[in-house]
Design a protein around this motif. Sequence first.
Motif, PDB file in Angstrom:
ATOM      1  N   ILE A 103       0.834  -1.210   0.000  1.00 36.09           N
ATOM      2  CA  ILE A 103       0.000   0.000   0.000  1.00 36.09           C
ATOM      3  C   ILE A 103       0.865   1.254   0.000  1.00 36.09           C
ATOM      4  N   VAL A 104       1.914   1.267   0.800  1.00 38.27           N
ATOM      5  CA  VAL A 104       2.811   2.421   0.829  1.00 38.27           C
ATOM      6  C   VAL A 104       3.497   2.589  -0.520  1.00 38.27           C
ATOM      7  N   SER A 105       3.869   1.464  -1.146  1.00 38.11           N
ATOM      8  CA  SER A 105       4.495   1.535  -2.469  1.00 38.11           C
ATOM      9  C   SER A 105       3.546   2.118  -3.507  1.00 38.11           C
ATOM     10  N   ILE A 106       2.296   1.703  -3.461  1.00 38.39           N
ATOM     11  CA  ILE A 106       1.293   2.229  -4.405  1.00 38.39           C
ATOM     12  C   ILE A 106       1.077   3.717  -4.173  1.00 38.39           C
ATOM     13  N   LEU A 107       0.967   4.131  -2.911  1.00 39.76           N
ATOM     14  CA  LEU A 107       0.791   5.559  -2.618  1.00 39.76           C
ATOM     15  C   LEU A 107       2.006   6.365  -3.073  1.00 39.76           C
ATOM     16  N   TYR A 108       3.208   5.822  -2.904  1.00 33.56           N
ATOM     17  CA  TYR A 108       4.410   6.506  -3.372  1.00 33.56           C
ATOM     18  C   TYR A 108       4.401   6.623  -4.892  1.00 33.56           C
ATOM     19  N   ALA A 109       3.996   5.567  -5.582  1.00 34.09           N
ATOM     20  CA  ALA A 109       3.944   5.607  -7.050  1.00 34.09           C
ATOM     21  C   ALA A 109       2.929   6.641  -7.528  1.00 34.09           C
ATOM     22  N   ILE A 110       1.798   6.725  -6.856  1.00 36.29           N
ATOM     23  CA  ILE A 110       0.798   7.734  -7.217  1.00 36.29           C
ATOM     24  C   ILE A 110       1.356   9.131  -6.988  1.00 36.29           C
ATOM     25  N   TRP A 111       1.987   9.347  -5.842  1.00 42.10           N
ATOM     26  CA  TRP A 111       2.553  10.664  -5.540  1.00 42.10           C
ATOM     27  C   TRP A 111       3.657  11.030  -6.521  1.00 42.10           C
ATOM     28  N   LYS A 112       4.493  10.057  -6.886  1.00 45.56           N
ATOM     29  CA  LYS A 112       5.614  10.321  -7.785  1.00 45.56           C
ATOM     30  C   LYS A 112       5.143  10.626  -9.207  1.00 45.56           C
ATOM     31  N   ASN A 113       4.001  10.090  -9.603  1.00 48.68           N
ATOM     32  CA  ASN A 113       3.504  10.299 -10.956  1.00 48.68           C
ATOM     33  C   ASN A 113       2.605  11.523 -11.083  1.00 48.68           C
TER      34      ASN A 113
END
Length: 158
Positions: A103-113
Amino acid sequence: MEGKLAEYRARKRMATVKQSLYNMVTLSSQQHVGYKDGNISNSSFISHTTDDAESIESNSREDEITSPKLTPFTVTMYTLYILLWATVYAIAIHLEFGTVYLIVSILYAIWKNTRTGPKKQGEISAYSVFNPNCEAIDGTLKAEQFEQEIRYGAGAVH
Protein backbone atom coordinates in the motif's frame (compact mmCIF):
# COMPACT_ATOMS: atom_id res chain seq x y z
CA MET A 1 33.32 34.80 -28.56
CA GLU A 2 34.74 31.27 -28.85
CA GLY A 3 35.65 31.38 -25.16
CA LYS A 4 32.08 32.23 -24.22
CA LEU A 5 30.76 29.44 -26.40
CA ALA A 6 33.19 26.94 -24.86
CA GLU A 7 32.21 28.15 -21.38
CA TYR A 8 28.53 27.77 -22.24
CA ARG A 9 29.06 24.23 -23.54
CA ALA A 10 30.95 23.29 -20.38
CA ARG A 11 28.18 24.67 -18.17
CA LYS A 12 25.58 22.90 -20.30
CA ARG A 13 27.42 19.57 -19.97
CA MET A 14 27.69 20.04 -16.21
CA ALA A 15 23.98 20.87 -15.97
CA THR A 16 23.15 17.77 -18.00
CA VAL A 17 25.26 15.60 -15.69
CA LYS A 18 23.68 17.13 -12.59
CA GLN A 19 20.19 16.72 -14.06
CA SER A 20 20.80 13.07 -14.97
CA LEU A 21 22.11 12.38 -11.45
CA TYR A 22 19.05 14.11 -10.00
CA ASN A 23 16.78 12.04 -12.26
CA MET A 24 18.53 8.84 -11.24
CA VAL A 25 18.21 9.59 -7.53
CA THR A 26 14.58 10.72 -7.69
CA LEU A 27 13.48 8.06 -10.22
CA SER A 28 12.37 10.85 -12.50
CA SER A 29 12.81 11.23 -16.25
CA GLN A 30 11.67 14.84 -16.41
CA GLN A 31 14.20 17.33 -17.78
CA HIS A 32 14.16 21.03 -17.09
CA VAL A 33 14.99 23.67 -19.69
CA GLY A 34 16.81 25.89 -17.19
CA TYR A 35 19.01 24.72 -14.36
CA LYS A 36 18.66 27.18 -11.50
CA ASP A 37 21.41 25.94 -9.19
CA GLY A 38 23.98 25.84 -11.96
CA ASN A 39 23.09 29.41 -12.98
CA ILE A 40 22.28 28.38 -16.54
CA SER A 41 19.54 30.51 -17.96
CA ASN A 42 18.97 29.53 -21.57
CA SER A 43 17.12 32.65 -22.62
CA SER A 44 19.65 35.11 -21.18
CA PHE A 45 22.70 33.36 -22.57
CA ILE A 46 21.41 33.06 -26.15
CA SER A 47 21.55 36.81 -26.72
CA HIS A 48 25.34 36.79 -26.15
CA THR A 49 26.23 34.00 -28.58
CA THR A 50 26.50 33.63 -32.33
CA ASP A 51 24.11 31.93 -34.74
CA ASP A 52 25.98 28.65 -34.21
CA ALA A 53 25.29 28.77 -30.50
CA GLU A 54 21.66 29.64 -31.17
CA SER A 55 21.29 26.59 -33.38
CA ILE A 56 22.95 24.46 -30.69
CA GLU A 57 20.54 25.86 -28.15
CA SER A 58 17.45 25.29 -30.31
CA ASN A 59 18.56 21.71 -30.97
CA SER A 60 19.04 21.03 -27.26
CA ARG A 61 15.61 22.51 -26.49
CA GLU A 62 14.00 20.24 -29.06
CA ASP A 63 15.74 17.26 -27.47
CA GLU A 64 14.49 18.25 -24.02
CA ILE A 65 10.89 18.59 -25.20
CA THR A 66 10.72 15.15 -26.81
CA SER A 67 10.04 12.08 -24.77
CA PRO A 68 12.99 10.49 -23.01
CA LYS A 69 14.78 7.72 -24.87
CA LEU A 70 15.43 4.38 -23.24
CA THR A 71 19.14 3.81 -23.14
CA PRO A 72 20.73 0.59 -21.88
CA PHE A 73 21.71 2.48 -18.73
CA THR A 74 18.14 3.53 -17.93
CA VAL A 75 16.81 0.03 -18.66
CA THR A 76 19.44 -1.39 -16.31
CA MET A 77 18.58 1.15 -13.62
CA TYR A 78 14.84 0.43 -13.88
CA THR A 79 15.56 -3.30 -13.70
CA LEU A 80 17.67 -2.80 -10.57
CA TYR A 81 14.94 -0.64 -8.99
CA ILE A 82 12.33 -3.33 -9.67
CA LEU A 83 14.59 -6.06 -8.27
CA LEU A 84 15.30 -3.96 -5.17
CA TRP A 85 11.58 -3.33 -4.66
CA ALA A 86 10.77 -7.05 -5.10
CA THR A 87 13.50 -8.04 -2.63
CA VAL A 88 12.28 -5.61 0.01
CA TYR A 89 8.69 -6.77 -0.68
CA ALA A 90 9.73 -10.41 -0.11
CA ILE A 91 11.37 -9.40 3.16
CA ALA A 92 8.23 -7.49 4.16
CA ILE A 93 6.08 -10.54 3.40
CA HIS A 94 8.38 -12.70 5.52
CA LEU A 95 7.98 -10.20 8.38
CA GLU A 96 4.16 -10.23 7.83
CA PHE A 97 4.29 -6.60 6.77
CA GLY A 98 3.73 -7.17 3.04
CA THR A 99 0.30 -5.55 2.70
CA VAL A 100 1.43 -2.35 4.38
CA TYR A 101 4.55 -2.25 2.17
CA LEU A 102 2.44 -2.78 -0.95
CA ILE A 103 0.00 0.00 0.00
CA VAL A 104 2.81 2.42 0.83
CA SER A 105 4.50 1.54 -2.47
CA ILE A 106 1.29 2.23 -4.41
CA LEU A 107 0.79 5.56 -2.62
CA TYR A 108 4.41 6.51 -3.37
CA ALA A 109 3.94 5.61 -7.05
CA ILE A 110 0.80 7.73 -7.22
CA TRP A 111 2.55 10.66 -5.54
CA LYS A 112 5.61 10.32 -7.79
CA ASN A 113 3.50 10.30 -10.96
CA THR A 114 1.69 13.52 -10.11
CA ARG A 115 3.43 16.74 -10.96
CA THR A 116 4.63 18.44 -7.83
CA GLY A 117 6.65 21.19 -9.54
CA PRO A 118 5.46 24.37 -11.19
CA LYS A 119 3.91 24.23 -14.65
CA LYS A 120 5.91 25.17 -17.71
CA GLN A 121 5.75 28.68 -19.08
CA GLY A 122 2.86 29.04 -21.52
CA GLU A 123 1.21 25.78 -20.43
CA ILE A 124 -2.51 26.15 -19.83
CA SER A 125 -4.21 24.76 -16.77
CA ALA A 126 -6.74 21.93 -16.82
CA TYR A 127 -9.04 24.28 -14.91
CA SER A 128 -10.26 26.84 -17.42
CA VAL A 129 -10.89 29.54 -14.79
CA PHE A 130 -7.11 29.87 -14.32
CA ASN A 131 -6.40 30.35 -18.04
CA PRO A 132 -6.46 33.65 -19.96
CA ASN A 133 -9.98 34.28 -21.32
CA CYS A 134 -11.10 31.10 -19.47
CA GLU A 135 -9.74 29.02 -22.35
CA ALA A 136 -10.50 25.31 -21.93
CA ILE A 137 -8.18 22.48 -22.93
CA ASP A 138 -9.09 20.13 -25.78
CA GLY A 139 -11.51 17.40 -24.78
CA THR A 140 -13.27 19.42 -22.09
CA LEU A 141 -17.06 19.08 -22.08
CA LYS A 142 -18.41 22.61 -21.79
CA ALA A 143 -21.95 23.52 -20.86
CA GLU A 144 -22.55 25.10 -24.29
CA GLN A 145 -21.41 21.93 -26.05
CA PHE A 146 -23.57 19.76 -23.81
CA GLU A 147 -26.57 21.99 -24.48
CA GLN A 148 -26.02 21.77 -28.26
CA GLU A 149 -25.81 17.99 -28.08
CA ILE A 150 -29.05 17.82 -26.13
CA ARG A 151 -30.94 20.10 -28.54
CA TYR A 152 -29.52 19.12 -31.93
CA GLY A 153 -27.85 15.75 -31.38
CA ALA A 154 -24.22 14.75 -31.14
CA GLY A 155 -23.62 15.45 -34.85
CA ALA A 156 -24.25 19.17 -34.39
CA VAL A 157 -21.05 19.67 -32.43
CA HIS A 158 -17.77 19.80 -34.32
